[in-house]
Write a protein that holds these residues in place. Structure first.
Motif, PDB file in Angstrom:
ATOM      1  N   GLN A   6       1.039  -0.955  -0.375  1.00 25.70           N
ATOM      2  CA  GLN A   6      -0.679   0.205  -0.256  1.00 25.70           C
ATOM      3  C   GLN A   6       0.798   0.710  -0.367  1.00 25.70           C
ATOM      4  N   ASP A 103       4.644  -0.016   5.521  1.00 24.24           N
ATOM      5  CA  ASP A 103       5.041  -0.046   6.950  1.00 24.24           C
ATOM      6  C   ASP A 103       5.993   0.486   7.164  1.00 24.24           C
ATOM      7  N   LEU A 132      -7.206   6.355   6.071  1.00 21.81           N
ATOM      8  CA  LEU A 132      -7.264   6.260   7.104  1.00 21.81           C
ATOM      9  C   LEU A 132      -7.074   6.257   8.758  1.00 21.81           C
ATOM     10  N   ASN A 134      -7.860   5.000  11.868  1.00 24.60           N
ATOM     11  CA  ASN A 134      -7.797   4.315  12.250  1.00 24.60           C
ATOM     12  C   ASN A 134      -5.892   3.453  12.120  1.00 24.60           C
ATOM     13  N   GLU A 135      -5.400   3.755  11.288  1.00 26.56           N
ATOM     14  CA  GLU A 135      -4.320   2.929  11.129  1.00 26.56           C
ATOM     15  C   GLU A 135      -3.079   3.924  11.308  1.00 26.56           C
ATOM     16  N   LYS A 136      -2.469   3.032  12.045  1.00 29.87           N
ATOM     17  CA  LYS A 136      -1.027   3.610  12.744  1.00 29.87           C
ATOM     18  C   LYS A 136      -0.058   3.990  11.614  1.00 29.87           C
ATOM     19  N   THR A 143      -2.555   7.163  15.958  1.00 36.04           N
ATOM     20  CA  THR A 143      -3.408   6.729  14.080  1.00 36.04           C
ATOM     21  C   THR A 143      -3.183   8.127  13.392  1.00 36.04           C
TER      22      THR A 143
END
Length: 166
Positions: A6, A103, A132, A134-136, A143
């Motif tokens: 991603q 990541d 995004l 809730n994505e860290k 987040t």
């Protein structure tokens, strides 16, 4: 086959803005397949006096290296009349920058990730939090939504705009 990576991309334009943002999103779709795009925001130019920008975040997925991905992005910018001869902070038809690549956090293939503008500019962080929430953030415990809540939103005005993808 390995899982696709991603990649989040920051798009901006302040020259023939609607045309170039549309063309950029369409070219990303041609190059990477499905593109997920944030709401579009208008923001003042940062770092120079110029007309307002339209900004967005796009998510694409790729099996390409970061270096190859950036080559594709530069070609898309060039195809949209990007002039690289001026100062770093100047008007542009289309600017596409990698914000995150998977990541990964830290220097990778000569690029610092996540891109520093994520933490400095509302026009990058807000649409990331939209897409995004809730994505860290890579390398962080927060987040994107938490980072946006902590951001001094009085520093940089953002206005959502109606944008029709063509």
């Amino acid at each position: 086959m390995s899982k696709a990576i991603q990649v989040t991309l920051s798009l901006g334009s302040n020259i023939d803005r609607y045309k170039h943002l549309n063309a950029g999103l369409n070219a990303l779709e041609d190059a990477f397949g499905k593109v997920i795009s944030s709401p579009i925001y208008e923001s003042d130019a940062v770092g120079f006096d110029g007309s307002a920008f339209l900004n967005s975040i796009a998510i694409v997925y790729t099996h390409e290296s970061l270096t190859r991905t950036i080559e594709v992005l530069k070609r898309i910018e060039d195809d949209n009349g990007r002039d690289r001869s001026g100062p770093k902070f100047s008007p542009r038809t289309l600017d596409i920058d990698v914000v995150t690549y998977g990541d990964i956090s830290g220097e990778y293939e000569g690029i610092e990730l996540p891109r520093a503008e994520l933490f400095k500019n509302a026009f990058v962080l807000r649409p990331m939090a939209d897409l995004l929430p809730n994505e860290k953030v890579p390398g962080k415990s927060e987040t994107y939504a938490q980072l946006w809540q902590q951001f001094d939103q009085s520093k940089q005005a953002l206005a959502p705009v109606i944008f029709e993808r063509r």
